[in-house]
Scaffold this motif. Structure first.
Motif, PDB file in Angstrom:
ATOM      1  N   TYR A   1      25.132 -15.159  75.702  1.00 35.42           N
ATOM      2  CA  TYR A   1      24.410 -13.927  75.398  1.00 35.42           C
ATOM      3  C   TYR A   1      25.392 -12.921  74.792  1.00 35.42           C
ATOM      4  CZ  TYR A   1      21.120 -15.965  78.751  1.00 35.42           C
ATOM      5  OH  TYR A   1      20.268 -16.820  79.416  1.00 35.42           O
TER       6      TYR A   1
ATOM      7  N   PHE B   1      22.430 -15.912  63.408  1.00 36.13           N
ATOM      8  CA  PHE B   1      22.471 -16.399  64.787  1.00 36.13           C
ATOM      9  C   PHE B   1      21.875 -17.801  64.904  1.00 36.13           C
ATOM     10  CE2 PHE B   1      23.300 -12.016  65.688  1.00 36.13           C
ATOM     11  CZ  PHE B   1      24.077 -12.054  66.838  1.00 36.13           C
TER      12      PHE B   1
ATOM     13  N   LEU C   1      22.205 -18.247  70.265  1.00 34.58           N
ATOM     14  CA  LEU C   1      22.526 -16.822  70.135  1.00 34.58           C
ATOM     15  C   LEU C   1      23.988 -16.580  69.782  1.00 34.58           C
ATOM     16  CD1 LEU C   1      20.530 -14.888  72.894  1.00 34.58           C
ATOM     17  CD2 LEU C   1      20.013 -15.173  70.472  1.00 34.58           C
TER      18      LEU C   1
ATOM     19  N   THR D   1      16.402  -9.838  70.880  1.00 32.61           N
ATOM     20  CA  THR D   1      16.449 -11.292  71.003  1.00 32.61           C
ATOM     21  C   THR D   1      17.175 -11.702  72.281  1.00 32.61           C
ATOM     22  OG1 THR D   1      16.441 -11.539  68.598  1.00 32.61           O
ATOM     23  CG2 THR D   1      17.189 -13.429  69.879  1.00 32.61           C
ATOM     24  N   VAL D   2      18.261 -10.995  72.590  1.00 35.19           N
ATOM     25  CA  VAL D   2      19.009 -11.283  73.813  1.00 35.19           C
ATOM     26  C   VAL D   2      18.146 -10.999  75.035  1.00 35.19           C
ATOM     27  CG1 VAL D   2      21.029 -10.671  75.197  1.00 35.19           C
ATOM     28  CG2 VAL D   2      21.239 -10.829  72.710  1.00 35.19           C
TER      29      VAL D   2
ATOM     30  N   LYS E   1      15.705 -13.727  75.626  1.00 32.85           N
ATOM     31  CA  LYS E   1      16.355 -14.905  76.213  1.00 32.85           C
ATOM     32  C   LYS E   1      16.615 -14.707  77.701  1.00 32.85           C
ATOM     33  CE  LYS E   1      17.410 -18.248  73.142  1.00 32.85           C
ATOM     34  NZ  LYS E   1      17.174 -19.698  73.376  1.00 32.85           N
TER      35      LYS E   1
END
Length: 400
Positions: A135, A310, A314, A383-384, A387
């Protein structure tokens, strides 16, 4: 002798011992870093963040989280974990800077709750770790720090110009082809320093341990010039070592210490270490031919050049960005977690809540910026966070 007299004497003796112990304690020495590239004697690098230590025992119900890994983000992780005690007093996070290689091994071996790494997890490491995910937390700049013993003094009241290095010259220094500070290649990009650069040998400092900072730096050198053939990895065979003018230091702090204590040396560290130790660090001529300074703006520019870069893990490389305003030696630093196999669900929730805070709280972002890092672009951050929402413990989502 009466019993009262014996007790009185004993009390006086105890008080004397306590006073003696208190009087023998001395304050820790103040560490002085080299300034303006001048050696400052036998000094050690100051910590990038100075937080008061605490020996207070854990309160009932507290959760202790152990983590280890990259020294690249150690300054910001130290600042964050200290500040987070006031956000959630039930959490104590202990992060040890042991290098990216050590961090990845520890998370695979199950000896830490999460790891820090600037080095990308390899296919073999993913297989060994079974359910690992990286991450990105912040991007950071790696900067060439230097300690030059100038050939003569600068005029009184004159600011010492910042050294400028182009991409090829930096490669040539670590290839042991540019071996003196007054080399024509260095003089060409620093005409105002022509009379001040010494005819002295350059000592090139590098990491001695497996390092994500080294991976970022050597990947940059690989992109800068085909002349760099040692590769881009956490550990390489340094040409300067073979030539006899290279020395190693463990961790970013070890490289900083070696440069501070070695006249006419150059090394590479994460920007926060240069700032916290008042070290001189070079500007760079980037891929676009522009002279840039390492800061949040040039990091943001480098990230913007690779917005769509990415992978499904990630991970992304942002070295040698093509933008005119982009810092060329940059990289993301990552936290590494198990995504399905954590068994302590309370601890798992506390880890993810800490990460969510670090990624979204304005004060956390400000702490990162103050130390010379940048914050993730909104699209990358979202996006992180998505996840993180996929992490489970005993089959259930961790983040509520």
């Amino acid at each position: 002798m009466s019993k009262k007299m014996i007790l009185a004497i004993a009390s006086l003796l105890i008080m004397g011992l306590l006073l003696s112990a208190c009087g023998s304690a001395s304050p820790a020495p103040t560490q002085t870093a080299a300034s303006a590239g001048q050696p400052a004697g036998n000094t050690a690098p100051a910590p990038a963040t100075a937080q008061p230590a605490t020996s207070t025992p854990l309160a009932p119900g507290s959760v202790k989280i152990n983590a280890a890994g990259a020294t690249f983000p150690l300054p910001v992780y130290s600042a964050w974990t200290y500040a987070y005690q006031y956000v959630d007093p039930s959490v104590v996070i202990n992060y040890q800077g042991i290098g990216s290689g050590g961090g990845k091994k520890a998370i695979i071996d199950g000896t830490v709750d999460f790891a820090g790494s600037d080095s990308l997890v390899t296919d073999a490491e993913y297989a060994a770790g079974k359910d690992l995910q990286m991450y990105p937390m912040v991007p950071g700049a790696v900067v060439p720090v230097y300690n030059i013993k100038w050939a003569k003094d600068f005029p009184a009241g004159t600011a010492v110009p910042v050294l400028v290095l182009d991409r090829q010259t930096l490669v040539d220094i670590y290839n042991a082809k540019v071996i003196q500070w007054n080399d024509p290649g260095i003089v060409a990009t620093n005409p105002s320093l022509k009379d001040y650069l010494p005819a002295s040998a350059i000592t090139a400092v590098h990491r001695s341990d497996g390092s994500g900072t080294t991976e970022i730096f050597t990947k940059s050198l690989t992109s800068f010039s085909a002349d760099w053939t040692a590769g881009g990895a956490t550990s390489v065979q340094w040409p300067v070592d073979k030539a006899g003018n290279g020395i190693g230091g463990k961790g970013n702090q070890g490289v900083a210490a070696a440069v501070i204590n070695t006249p006419n040396s150059i090394g590479y560290v994460e920007l926060a270490y240069a700032i916290s130790n008042s070290m001189s660090y070079a500007s760079m001529v980037n891929k676009a031919g522009s002279t840039v300074v390492a800061n949040a703006a040039s990091l943001n520019s480098a990230m913007g050049d690779f917005t769509n870069g990415f992978s499904d893990k990630l991970t992304a490389t942002i070295v040698d960005a093509p933008g005119a305003a982009s810092w060329p030696i940059a990289g993301y630093t990552y936290l590494v977690l198990h995504t399905t196999s954590m068994t302590d669900c309370v601890k798992a929730q506390k880890i993810l809540e800490f990460m969510h805070w670090a990624l979204t709280d304005p004060s956390a972002g400000q702490k990162a910026s103050d130390l010379g890092y940048s914050v993730l672009p909104a699209a990358v951050r979202d996006t992180v966070l998505a996840k993180l929402g996929a992490v489970t413990c005993k089959g259930n989502p961790v983040l509520k």
